[in-house]
Scaffold this motif. Sequence first.
Motif, short mmCIF file in Angstrom:
data_model
loop_
_atom_site.label_atom_id
_atom_site.label_comp_id
_atom_site.label_asym_id
_atom_site.label_seq_id
_atom_site.Cartn_x
_atom_site.Cartn_y
_atom_site.Cartn_z
N UNK A 1 22.96 -4.60 11.17
CA UNK A 1 24.21 -4.69 10.40
C UNK A 1 23.96 -5.11 8.97
N UNK A 2 24.84 -4.65 8.08
CA UNK A 2 24.77 -5.05 6.69
C UNK A 2 26.16 -4.93 6.06
N UNK A 3 26.40 -5.70 5.03
CA UNK A 3 27.66 -5.60 4.28
C UNK A 3 27.47 -4.64 3.11
N UNK A 4 28.57 -4.07 2.63
CA UNK A 4 28.51 -3.22 1.44
C UNK A 4 29.69 -3.51 0.53
N UNK A 5 29.48 -3.27 -0.77
CA UNK A 5 30.55 -3.44 -1.75
C UNK A 5 31.36 -2.17 -1.89
N UNK A 6 30.70 -1.04 -1.61
CA UNK A 6 31.35 0.27 -1.66
C UNK A 6 30.65 1.16 -0.65
N UNK A 7 31.42 1.94 0.08
CA UNK A 7 30.83 2.76 1.15
C UNK A 7 29.80 3.76 0.61
N UNK A 8 29.87 4.06 -0.68
CA UNK A 8 28.89 4.97 -1.29
C UNK A 8 27.47 4.40 -1.23
N UNK A 9 27.36 3.07 -1.11
CA UNK A 9 26.05 2.43 -1.02
C UNK A 9 25.28 2.86 0.23
N UNK A 10 25.99 3.40 1.21
CA UNK A 10 25.37 3.73 2.49
C UNK A 10 24.69 5.09 2.50
N UNK B 1 0.81 -1.22 0.00
CA UNK B 1 0.00 0.00 0.00
C UNK B 1 0.85 1.27 0.00
N UNK B 2 2.17 1.11 0.21
CA UNK B 2 3.05 2.27 0.21
C UNK B 2 3.29 2.76 -1.21
N UNK B 3 3.80 3.96 -1.32
CA UNK B 3 4.13 4.52 -2.63
C UNK B 3 5.32 3.75 -3.22
N UNK B 4 5.46 3.75 -4.55
CA UNK B 4 6.61 3.08 -5.17
C UNK B 4 7.94 3.60 -4.62
N UNK B 5 7.99 4.90 -4.30
CA UNK B 5 9.21 5.50 -3.76
C UNK B 5 9.55 4.91 -2.40
N UNK B 6 8.52 4.76 -1.53
CA UNK B 6 8.75 4.21 -0.20
C UNK B 6 9.13 2.73 -0.28
N UNK B 7 8.52 2.01 -1.21
CA UNK B 7 8.87 0.60 -1.38
C UNK B 7 10.32 0.46 -1.85
N UNK B 8 10.76 1.37 -2.69
CA UNK B 8 12.14 1.36 -3.17
C UNK B 8 13.09 1.65 -2.02
N UNK B 9 12.69 2.57 -1.13
CA UNK B 9 13.52 2.90 0.03
C UNK B 9 13.68 1.68 0.93
N UNK B 10 12.60 0.98 1.19
CA UNK B 10 12.65 -0.20 2.05
C UNK B 10 13.53 -1.29 1.46
N UNK B 11 13.57 -1.33 0.14
CA UNK B 11 14.39 -2.35 -0.54
C UNK B 11 15.86 -2.20 -0.15
N UNK B 12 16.27 -0.96 0.14
CA UNK B 12 17.66 -0.69 0.50
C UNK B 12 18.09 -1.39 1.78
N UNK B 13 17.13 -1.63 2.68
CA UNK B 13 17.51 -2.16 3.99
C UNK B 13 17.05 -3.60 4.21
N UNK B 14 16.55 -4.27 3.16
CA UNK B 14 16.02 -5.61 3.36
C UNK B 14 17.08 -6.63 3.79
N UNK B 15 18.34 -6.35 3.49
CA UNK B 15 19.40 -7.29 3.87
C UNK B 15 20.02 -6.97 5.23
N UNK B 16 19.52 -5.96 5.91
CA UNK B 16 19.99 -5.68 7.26
C UNK B 16 19.65 -6.84 8.18
N UNK B 17 20.62 -7.24 8.98
CA UNK B 17 20.40 -8.27 9.99
C UNK B 17 20.17 -7.59 11.33
#
Length: 250
Positions: A116-125, A83-99
Amino acid sequence: MKLYKLLSFSFLLATLTSCTFTENININDNGTGNFSVDMDGSSLMAMAGDQIGNQMGTAAKKDIDSTFTFKQLFEDKKDSIAKLSPESQKELKKIENFVVHTKMSAEKKEFVMNLATDFKNVNELQDVLQTLSTFQKLEKGGGASPFGNNFGDNNSKLSYTYNGKKFTRTAVIDQQKLAQKAKDSSADMSKMIFASSTYVLKYHFPKKIKKVSNPNALFSEDRKTITIQYPFTDYMENPDKLNFEVEFEK
């Protein structure tokens, strides 16, 4: 406890007490790494653990040692997310791999939480902490980020850079959002709740540090780790105070 019930209970504790928040970044030689935020709310458990257990029921009286990912949590809340906006759903996608790891014990006077989460490049944060505050949209008028009380939503855009020679942490204040917040009657309550909390930056790099723009930075013995502590009110109200630059030895 179900995942969402556990997290909601953690929201409550985070809102009620003074906590120590620690933002950790570990960068490897190849630029990959790990990002995490720790919250230690054990002071509340030390003062009122028994009473909280009584108020929250039998489940809360038991020791909790739980680990799950946001992806699991989002599966439980998929109808709300749809029910969220596409923008909000996209935002949540960023943190789905957080443990998310939570340990709570009234008997041991312990309450700690780690994301916690891993990253390939610090720019991802970029804006990763602000993204956590999107979580509040899953419940009408309720909740907040996993650390409670709109943690992460401090009216700024946060970014990190690392190129092997320099590292930067830069928060740019959104003046429009800041002006809107000034009109929010709940702002004073938030300030009061977190008045005695602290926010710590602890970053580890693969190279020795030559210099840091913040004079309050503490160095590890090998000069590869820095620790800087701030009042939590600085993080929420003056996020640009947490900006700094690191230069490394050649």
